[in-house]
Design an enzyme around this catalytic site. Sequence first.
Site, PDB file in Angstrom:
ATOM      1  N   ARG A   1       0.969  -1.373  -0.015  1.00  0.00           N
ATOM      2  CA  ARG A   1       0.006   0.078  -0.214  1.00  0.00           C
ATOM      3  C   ARG A   1       0.987   1.323  -0.105  1.00  0.00           C
ATOM      4  O   ARG A   1       0.297   2.328  -0.639  1.00  0.00           O
ATOM      5  CB  ARG A   1      -0.945  -0.086   1.232  1.00  0.00           C
ATOM      6  CG  ARG A   1      -2.096  -0.897   1.085  1.00  0.00           C
ATOM      7  CD  ARG A   1      -3.174  -0.680   2.128  1.00  0.00           C
ATOM      8  NE  ARG A   1      -4.278  -1.433   1.853  1.00  0.00           N
ATOM      9  CZ  ARG A   1      -5.517  -1.907   2.595  1.00  0.00           C
ATOM     10  NH1 ARG A   1      -5.211  -1.422   3.763  1.00  0.00           N
ATOM     11  NH2 ARG A   1      -6.307  -2.327   1.868  1.00  0.00           N
TER      12      ARG A   1
ATOM     13  N   LYS B   1     -17.596 -16.549   3.337  1.00  0.00           N
ATOM     14  CA  LYS B   1     -18.815 -16.736   3.331  1.00  0.00           C
ATOM     15  C   LYS B   1     -19.605 -16.053   1.983  1.00  0.00           C
ATOM     16  O   LYS B   1     -19.224 -15.151   1.262  1.00  0.00           O
ATOM     17  CB  LYS B   1     -19.358 -15.461   4.441  1.00  0.00           C
ATOM     18  CG  LYS B   1     -18.686 -15.814   5.794  1.00  0.00           C
ATOM     19  CD  LYS B   1     -19.878 -15.094   6.929  1.00  0.00           C
ATOM     20  CE  LYS B   1     -18.979 -14.023   7.490  1.00  0.00           C
ATOM     21  NZ  LYS B   1     -19.678 -12.957   8.051  1.00  0.00           N
TER      22      LYS B   1
ATOM     23  N   GLY C   1     -12.683  -4.125   1.165  1.00  0.00           N
ATOM     24  CA  GLY C   1     -14.075  -3.501   1.231  1.00  0.00           C
ATOM     25  C   GLY C   1     -14.562  -2.391   0.250  1.00  0.00           C
ATOM     26  O   GLY C   1     -15.674  -2.475  -0.264  1.00  0.00           O
TER      27      GLY C   1
ATOM     28  N   GLY D   1      -8.991  -8.268   0.241  1.00  0.00           N
ATOM     29  CA  GLY D   1      -7.578  -8.406   0.687  1.00  0.00           C
ATOM     30  C   GLY D   1      -6.836  -9.858   0.601  1.00  0.00           C
ATOM     31  O   GLY D   1      -5.879 -10.001   0.520  1.00  0.00           O
TER      32      GLY D   1
HETATM   33  P1  ADP Z   1     -11.500 -11.562   0.497  1.00  0.00           P
HETATM   34  O1  ADP Z   1     -10.604 -10.739   1.601  1.00  0.00           O
HETATM   35  O2  ADP Z   1     -10.625 -11.820  -0.652  1.00  0.00           O
HETATM   36  O3  ADP Z   1     -12.681 -10.930  -0.043  1.00  0.00           O
HETATM   37  P2  ADP Z   1     -12.916 -13.359   2.077  1.00  0.00           P
HETATM   38  O4  ADP Z   1     -12.323 -12.605   3.308  1.00  0.00           O
HETATM   39  O5  ADP Z   1     -14.151 -13.495   1.564  1.00  0.00           O
HETATM   40  O6  ADP Z   1     -11.823 -12.953   0.915  1.00  0.00           O
HETATM   41  O7  ADP Z   1     -12.333 -14.995   2.462  1.00  0.00           O
HETATM   42  C1  ADP Z   1     -10.931 -15.478   2.840  1.00  0.00           C
HETATM   43  C2  ADP Z   1     -11.126 -16.394   3.917  1.00  0.00           C
HETATM   44  O8  ADP Z   1     -11.693 -17.648   3.429  1.00  0.00           O
HETATM   45  C3  ADP Z   1      -9.542 -17.000   3.990  1.00  0.00           C
HETATM   46  O9  ADP Z   1      -9.212 -16.499   5.314  1.00  0.00           O
HETATM   47  C4  ADP Z   1      -9.683 -18.356   3.738  1.00  0.00           C
HETATM   48  O10 ADP Z   1      -8.962 -19.213   4.891  1.00  0.00           O
HETATM   49  C5  ADP Z   1     -11.084 -18.788   3.861  1.00  0.00           C
HETATM   50  N1  ADP Z   1     -11.394 -19.870   3.381  1.00  0.00           N
HETATM   51  C6  ADP Z   1     -11.358 -20.131   2.211  1.00  0.00           C
HETATM   52  N2  ADP Z   1     -11.648 -21.550   1.891  1.00  0.00           N
HETATM   53  C7  ADP Z   1     -12.285 -21.870   2.960  1.00  0.00           C
HETATM   54  C8  ADP Z   1     -12.913 -23.204   3.323  1.00  0.00           C
HETATM   55  N3  ADP Z   1     -13.181 -24.193   2.605  1.00  0.00           N
HETATM   56  N4  ADP Z   1     -13.311 -23.443   4.907  1.00  0.00           N
HETATM   57  C9  ADP Z   1     -13.083 -22.098   5.693  1.00  0.00           C
HETATM   58  N5  ADP Z   1     -12.679 -21.047   5.213  1.00  0.00           N
HETATM   59  C10 ADP Z   1     -12.081 -21.035   3.861  1.00  0.00           C
HETATM   60 MG    MG Z   2     -11.239 -10.721   3.591  1.00  0.00          MG
END
Ligand code: ADP
Ligand code: MG
Length: 422
Positions: free
Chosen positions: A47, A211, A394, A371
Site C-alpha cells: 500500500r 462467506k 471493502g 484483501g
Molecule cells: P477476500 O478478503 O479476498 O474478500 P474473504 O475474506 O471472503 O476473501 O475470504 C478469505 C478467507 O476465506 C480466508 O481466510 C480463507 O482461509 C477462508 N476460506 C477459504 N476457503 C475456506 C474453506 N473451505 N473453509 C473455511 N474457510 C475458508
Molecule cells: Mg477478507
Amino acid sequence: MSTTIGLKGIQTIENFDLKEKCVFIRVDFNVPLAEGDQGSTITDDTRIRAALPTIRYALEKGAKIVLASHLGRPEGKPEDRKKFSMEPIAARLGELLKAEVVLVEDPTSDAPKGLLPGLRHNQVILLENLRFEKGETKNAREFALQMASYTDIYINDAFGASHRAHASIEALPQAVEKKGIGFLIKKEIEMLDVLLHAPQAPYMAILGGAKVSDKIPVIENLIEKIDTFLVGGAMAYTFLAAQNLSVGKSRVEKDKVSFAREMLARIAARGKKMLLPVDHVITNDFLAPSEIKITDTAAIPEGYLGVDIGPKTRELYRKELSRAKTVFWNGPMGVFEKPEFAQGSFAIAEALASFAQDDGTHSALTIVGGGDSAAAAEASGFAGKMAHISTGGGASLEYLQGDKLPGLEVLRNLRPSVQPTL
Ligand code: ADP
Ligand code: MG
C-alpha cells in the site's frame, strides 16, 4: 443495477497547479503490522508503494505535501500509541521516496502550518495515525477544519478507505474548495468501471472465500453481465448443500442455502454457467489436521470438512478460464494460509497469470479484489502478472455492488458549466 457513475465530475491531481501549494494527500498506509519489542514492523508495504506515483508527482510539481492515513484500530489505550504509530511507515516511506519524512505527532497543533512553508523539495510531512484523533471516525467537522486550515488542495488517493465517511475522507474535502483524486484511485475506479459497465465477453467471476453472505450484493449486481461463475472456498459448500449433496462438517451458511438454490435456477434459466467443485481437499480437523485426503466426487464424507478445491476442479477451472476475456477474482479457493490448502488458489493465480504477455499487456483483463485474495495472489508468486490487484478490499466490493463511495461523492461536482439555452 449499478448506480455508480465512475469519475464523472471529479478532478484529478493533474488538473491543479501544485507549485508552492499546501497539498494534503489522504493516502492508505493501513499496512499489516507485526508487533515486536521495538514497536511494530511492516509485513507488507504494497500500500505504501501504491501511493508513490501520486506523491512523486506532487513533489515534482513543487507542492508542499502533508500525507495522512489511519493505521489499524487503536482504541485509545496508552500502549496503542506505540503499537499503531506511523513511525515504521515514515521510515519505510523515506527509503522508498528517497526523501525526508517529517512525522507530525499532533495534526491539530500548529506544527503543520509552521513547517509547511519551509519544506524543501525532498521533504514531506506525515501526520501521526489519524485514528488517534477521536474526530476521525466520527467524521467530525471540528477536526476537519483544523486540517483544512493548512490545506490549499485536497487529494484523496486512499482507495481502501473511501467507503468510510470519516473526517479525512469526507468532512475535510467538504471544507476545502480545491479537491480531487490521485493516480491510485483513478486506476482503481477505471478498472472496476470496466467490470461494471464494459466487460468483454466471456466474462468470468471466480468467487470464493469464507462467506456467501459477504458476496451476495456483488453477485446480485453483476449476475446479468457475467457468463460463467466459478465457485470455490467455503462458499462452494453452501451451493453444494443447495443441490442436496453431502458436505460433511464443511462450513455451510444454512440461512443462505435457499439463496444459493435460487441463484442456481436463475443462472440456468439465463443459459449461463456456474461451475462448482467436482472434488475437494478434505480434512478431519480444521485446527489440527491429522488426516488430509482428496475426494473422488463432489460429495464430502461424514466427519470431514472441505478446505480447498481438488485437482480435477483445478483442471476444470483452468480450462474454463482459458477462454475468458474478462476475469474478476474475489475470494480464495481454500484455506490458503496453510500451504497444504493453498494449491487451489495458486492454480487460479497461475491460470490468470497465463494471460500476461511479454510486453506487459494482457490478453484478458484479470482483476483481483479483496484483501485475502490479493494476499493469495501474492503468496502464489504470480501477483505481478495480474492486470490489476485492487488495494481496497471493502471499498472495491462496495463499489462493485453499486454503492456510492463517500470519499468519491464528496469530490464530485456535477453542476453544468454551460447553462442550457431555453
Ligand atoms: P477476500 O478478503 O479476498 O474478500 P474473504 O475474506 O471472503 O476473501 O475470504 C478469505 C478467507 O476465506 C480466508 O481466510 C480463507 O482461509 C477462508 N476460506 C477459504 N476457503 C475456506 C474453506 N473451505 N473453509 C473455511 N474457510 C475458508
Ligand atoms: Mg477478507
